[in-house]
Design a protein around this motif. Structure first.
Motif, mmCIF file in Angstrom:
data_model
loop_
_atom_site.group_PDB
_atom_site.id
_atom_site.type_symbol
_atom_site.label_atom_id
_atom_site.label_comp_id
_atom_site.label_asym_id
_atom_site.label_seq_id
_atom_site.Cartn_x
_atom_site.Cartn_y
_atom_site.Cartn_z
ATOM 1 N N ASP A 83 3.792 60.224 26.010
ATOM 2 C CA ASP A 83 4.864 60.404 26.996
ATOM 3 C C ASP A 83 5.533 59.089 27.396
ATOM 4 O O ASP A 83 6.562 59.105 28.082
ATOM 5 N N ARG A 85 7.850 55.804 27.120
ATOM 6 C CA ARG A 85 9.102 55.491 26.458
ATOM 7 C C ARG A 85 9.146 53.984 26.245
ATOM 8 O O ARG A 85 9.062 53.220 27.221
ATOM 9 N N GLY A 129 14.970 60.573 28.548
ATOM 10 C CA GLY A 129 14.775 61.184 27.241
ATOM 11 C C GLY A 129 15.881 60.960 26.246
ATOM 12 O O GLY A 129 15.901 61.577 25.180
#
Length: 228
Positions: A83, A85, A129
């Protein structure tokens, strides 16, 4: 929400072997940017210990560091903490580094001379995202992906042109700007739109073209412009 009632800041970890770079990034990204630096590390090995314990959502990762480089650290971090980034921030943008970073799962690849406002936007986009690449990196990636000039090149060109023909004129303007590596804010300024309008157009472009990110849009635009 934060304790003051505002939006919760994006938790950021900075990994770089130069303490001056770490200090400059922490100072630049502090204040009212909506980003909080929650951890720092001076090499990839330290990052593997520090980042997971820090609660960071986004990592700014240098590539060339002693003990353990940023690419192998990115691979390991994302293997154990998918998860996260990771934005690779470096002075180098050679084809092999770009491709290896993206294959490792990096969500962004920016050069260290990236302007502060764009870096803040990249962190926000990646946290939401959306992958973020600098214009020069986008160009490098397109060149590497589309280097093949085999017999299927004409088919790829025809397919790209057919896909782009489904866009409205305004969507095509946005797609062309995205293909040049412009951020949403830069597209908005160039085309005299609001940023929310650009985001709406980008979403429609993704849906119509059947793509998942901006690089895929850029590749389609590139293919469509190939000579017959």
């Amino acid at each position: 929400m934060s304790s003051t009632g505002g939006p919760t800041p994006i938790a950021l970890a900075v990994v770089d072997d130069d303490p001056m770079v770490r200090a400059a990034l922490a100072m630049m990204l502090g204040g009212g940017s909506g980003i909080a630096v929650v951890a720092e590390a001076e090499n990839g090995e330290e990052a593997l210990r520090v980042v997971p314990a820090s609660g960071a959502a986004v990592v700014l990762m240098d590539i060339r560091m002693p003990v353990r480089d940023g690419l192998s650290a990115t691979e390991e971090l994302l293997r154990t903490h998918p998860d996260l980034r990771v934005i690779v921030l470096t002075t180098f943008d050679t084809d092999d580094m770009v491709l290896r970073a993206l294959r490792a799962g990096a969500a962004g690849f920016l050069l260290k001379d990236t302007k502060p406002a764009r870096l803040v936007e990249a962190i926000r986009s990646v946290a939401a995202g959306e992958p973020m690449l600098s214009p020069s990196v986008t160009a490098q990636l397109i060149a590497a992906v589309t280097r093949d000039t085999g017999p299927d090149t004409h088919d790829r060109t025809r397919a790209a042109r057919a896909a782009l023909a489904e866009l409205t004129d305004r969507e095509r303007d946005v797609a062309d700007a995205v293909a040049r590596g412009l951020s949403n804010a830069e597209v908005a300024a160039e085309l005299f739109m609001g940023v929310p309008t650009v985001k709406t157009h980008v979403g429609r472009i993704f849906a119509k073209l059947g793509v998942e990110n901006r690089v895929q849009v850029a590749i389609l635009v590139h293919d469509a412009q190939a000579p017959d």
